[in-house]
Scaffold this motif. Structure first.
Motif, PDB file in Angstrom:
ATOM      1  N   ALA A   5       0.821  -1.220   0.000  1.00 19.53           N
ATOM      2  CA  ALA A   5       0.000   0.000   0.000  1.00 19.53           C
ATOM      3  C   ALA A   5       0.849   1.263   0.000  1.00 19.53           C
ATOM      4  N   GLY A   6       1.903   1.292  -0.811  1.00 17.29           N
ATOM      5  CA  GLY A   6       2.709   2.489  -0.954  1.00 17.29           C
ATOM      6  C   GLY A   6       3.786   2.687   0.103  1.00 17.29           C
ATOM      7  N   THR A   7       3.911   1.779   1.073  1.00 21.63           N
ATOM      8  CA  THR A   7       4.958   1.901   2.084  1.00 21.63           C
ATOM      9  C   THR A   7       5.833   0.659   2.038  1.00 21.63           C
ATOM     10  N   GLN A   8       7.083   0.828   2.374  1.00 13.88           N
ATOM     11  CA  GLN A   8       7.990  -0.311   2.405  1.00 13.88           C
ATOM     12  C   GLN A   8       7.856  -1.040   3.729  1.00 13.88           C
ATOM     13  N   VAL A   9       7.796  -2.356   3.652  1.00 14.35           N
ATOM     14  CA  VAL A   9       7.690  -3.180   4.843  1.00 14.35           C
ATOM     15  C   VAL A   9       8.999  -3.937   4.999  1.00 14.35           C
ATOM     16  N   ALA A  10       9.696  -3.702   6.101  1.00 17.25           N
ATOM     17  CA  ALA A  10      10.947  -4.401   6.386  1.00 17.25           C
ATOM     18  C   ALA A  10      10.656  -5.558   7.329  1.00 17.25           C
ATOM     19  N   PHE A  11      11.571  -6.488   7.391  1.00 22.33           N
ATOM     20  CA  PHE A  11      11.420  -7.581   8.338  1.00 22.33           C
ATOM     21  C   PHE A  11      11.312  -6.957   9.729  1.00 22.33           C
ATOM     22  N   PRO A  12      10.304  -7.297  10.500  1.00 21.91           N
ATOM     23  CA  PRO A  12      10.013  -6.562  11.736  1.00 21.91           C
ATOM     24  C   PRO A  12      10.947  -6.855  12.911  1.00 21.91           C
ATOM     25  N   VAL A  13      11.852  -7.809  12.787  1.00 21.35           N
ATOM     26  CA  VAL A  13      12.730  -8.131  13.909  1.00 21.35           C
ATOM     27  C   VAL A  13      14.163  -7.779  13.542  1.00 21.35           C
ATOM     28  N   ARG A  14      14.758  -6.907  14.336  1.00 21.82           N
ATOM     29  CA  ARG A  14      16.182  -6.614  14.159  1.00 21.82           C
ATOM     30  C   ARG A  14      16.938  -7.446  15.181  1.00 21.82           C
ATOM     31  N   ASN A  15      18.094  -7.962  14.778  1.00 25.51           N
ATOM     32  CA  ASN A  15      18.865  -8.741  15.749  1.00 25.51           C
ATOM     33  C   ASN A  15      20.347  -8.436  15.637  1.00 25.51           C
ATOM     34  N   ARG A  16      21.018  -8.769  16.702  1.00 22.66           N
ATOM     35  CA  ARG A  16      22.467  -8.572  16.774  1.00 22.66           C
ATOM     36  C   ARG A  16      23.027  -9.639  17.699  1.00 22.66           C
ATOM     37  N   ILE A  17      24.145 -10.215  17.300  1.00 18.74           N
ATOM     38  CA  ILE A  17      24.778 -11.258  18.094  1.00 18.74           C
ATOM     39  C   ILE A  17      26.250 -10.895  18.253  1.00 18.74           C
ATOM     40  N   PHE A  18      26.754 -10.999  19.481  1.00 18.06           N
ATOM     41  CA  PHE A  18      28.182 -10.808  19.708  1.00 18.06           C
ATOM     42  C   PHE A  18      28.600 -11.613  20.928  1.00 18.06           C
ATOM     43  N   ALA A  19      29.892 -11.803  21.079  1.00 16.58           N
ATOM     44  CA  ALA A  19      30.440 -12.548  22.213  1.00 16.58           C
ATOM     45  C   ALA A  19      31.452 -11.668  22.927  1.00 16.58           C
ATOM     46  N   ARG A  20      31.593 -11.912  24.200  1.00 18.49           N
ATOM     47  CA  ARG A  20      32.508 -11.165  25.046  1.00 18.49           C
ATOM     48  C   ARG A  20      33.052 -12.084  26.129  1.00 18.49           C
ATOM     49  N   LEU A  21      34.262 -11.832  26.571  1.00 14.90           N
ATOM     50  CA  LEU A  21      34.798 -12.559  27.730  1.00 14.90           C
ATOM     51  C   LEU A  21      34.323 -11.841  28.995  1.00 14.90           C
ATOM     52  N   ILE A  22      33.608 -12.560  29.842  1.00 15.45           N
ATOM     53  CA  ILE A  22      33.142 -12.035  31.120  1.00 15.45           C
ATOM     54  C   ILE A  22      33.812 -12.874  32.197  1.00 15.45           C
ATOM     55  N   ASN A  23      34.700 -12.249  32.957  1.00 21.22           N
ATOM     56  CA  ASN A  23      35.488 -12.968  33.975  1.00 21.22           C
ATOM     57  C   ASN A  23      36.153 -14.212  33.392  1.00 21.22           C
ATOM     58  N   GLY A  24      36.643 -14.100  32.168  1.00 26.01           N
ATOM     59  CA  GLY A  24      37.365 -15.199  31.532  1.00 26.01           C
ATOM     60  C   GLY A  24      36.489 -16.252  30.892  1.00 26.01           C
ATOM     61  N   VAL A  25      35.172 -16.078  30.906  1.00 25.05           N
ATOM     62  CA  VAL A  25      34.250 -17.057  30.322  1.00 25.05           C
ATOM     63  C   VAL A  25      33.611 -16.431  29.081  1.00 25.05           C
ATOM     64  N   THR A  26      33.637 -17.146  27.961  1.00 27.88           N
ATOM     65  CA  THR A  26      32.992 -16.653  26.746  1.00 27.88           C
ATOM     66  C   THR A  26      31.498 -16.543  26.986  1.00 27.88           C
ATOM     67  N   THR A  27      30.976 -15.361  26.730  1.00 27.17           N
ATOM     68  CA  THR A  27      29.568 -15.076  26.973  1.00 27.17           C
ATOM     69  C   THR A  27      28.959 -14.544  25.686  1.00 27.17           C
ATOM     70  N   ASN A  28      27.879 -15.179  25.244  1.00 31.71           N
ATOM     71  CA  ASN A  28      27.197 -14.782  24.015  1.00 31.71           C
ATOM     72  C   ASN A  28      26.010 -13.891  24.345  1.00 31.71           C
ATOM     73  N   PHE A  29      25.868 -12.823  23.567  1.00 33.84           N
ATOM     74  CA  PHE A  29      24.767 -11.876  23.705  1.00 33.84           C
ATOM     75  C   PHE A  29      23.962 -11.928  22.413  1.00 33.84           C
ATOM     76  N   VAL A  30      22.666 -12.132  22.526  1.00 34.90           N
ATOM     77  CA  VAL A  30      21.774 -12.150  21.375  1.00 34.90           C
ATOM     78  C   VAL A  30      20.663 -11.140  21.652  1.00 34.90           C
ATOM     79  N   TRP A  31      20.591 -10.102  20.821  1.00 36.29           N
ATOM     80  CA  TRP A  31      19.566  -9.067  20.926  1.00 36.29           C
ATOM     81  C   TRP A  31      18.557  -9.300  19.820  1.00 36.29           C
ATOM     82  N   ASN A  32      17.280  -9.358  20.157  1.00 35.81           N
ATOM     83  CA  ASN A  32      16.203  -9.398  19.174  1.00 35.81           C
ATOM     84  C   ASN A  32      15.230  -8.299  19.541  1.00 35.81           C
ATOM     85  N   LEU A  33      15.107  -7.302  18.686  1.00 35.69           N
ATOM     86  CA  LEU A  33      14.235  -6.174  18.958  1.00 35.69           C
ATOM     87  C   LEU A  33      12.993  -6.275  18.079  1.00 35.69           C
TER      88      LEU A  33
END
Length: 128
Positions: A5-33
């Protein structure tokens, strides 16, 4: 992208994934907005762990309150709820106002690890 209907529709879920060392332990972060919700998975064990529903509300006098409830997982762990509250508070300070589902699969819930988790969310927050 699809046009509707004249507007662009994008996939409604944005996500981001990254890993970080937290106190020496690999920690995965997954964001879904989603449009009205944030799903944040923080895991050191490869599974979602304890699922927590969190919300930040404003009171009539302008103060902020937090509602934290365990949906699935360890219900009798006050350290886990404290970590969730600190994460929600940090997200609120960054301007995030949506309801949040936190999935915390953590091996180490020491105060220093929680500080590092909050710091990682502060530095790498997505779309608040």
């Amino acid at each position: 992208m699809e046009e509707l209907a004249g507007t662009q529709v994008a996939f409604p879920v944005r996500n981001r994934i990254f890993a970080r060392l937290i106190n020496g332990v690999t920690t995965n972060f997954v964001w879904n907005l989603y449009l009205d919700h944030l799903l944040l998975i923080i895991t050191q064990i490869g599974t979602v762990g304890t699922v927590i529903s969190a919300r930040q509300d404003a009171t009539f006098d302008g103060r902020t309150t937090f509602s934290i409830s365990v949906v699935l997982g360890k219900r009798e762990d006050p350290t886990l709820e404290l970590a969730a509250r600190q994460l929600v508070q940090q997200l609120g300070e960054l301007g995030h106002s949506r309801s949040i589902t936190l999935c915390l699969g953590l091996r180490d819930l020491s105060p220093s690890s929680v500080r590092e988790l909050v710091g990682a969310v502060r530095e790498d927050h997505a779309w608040c």
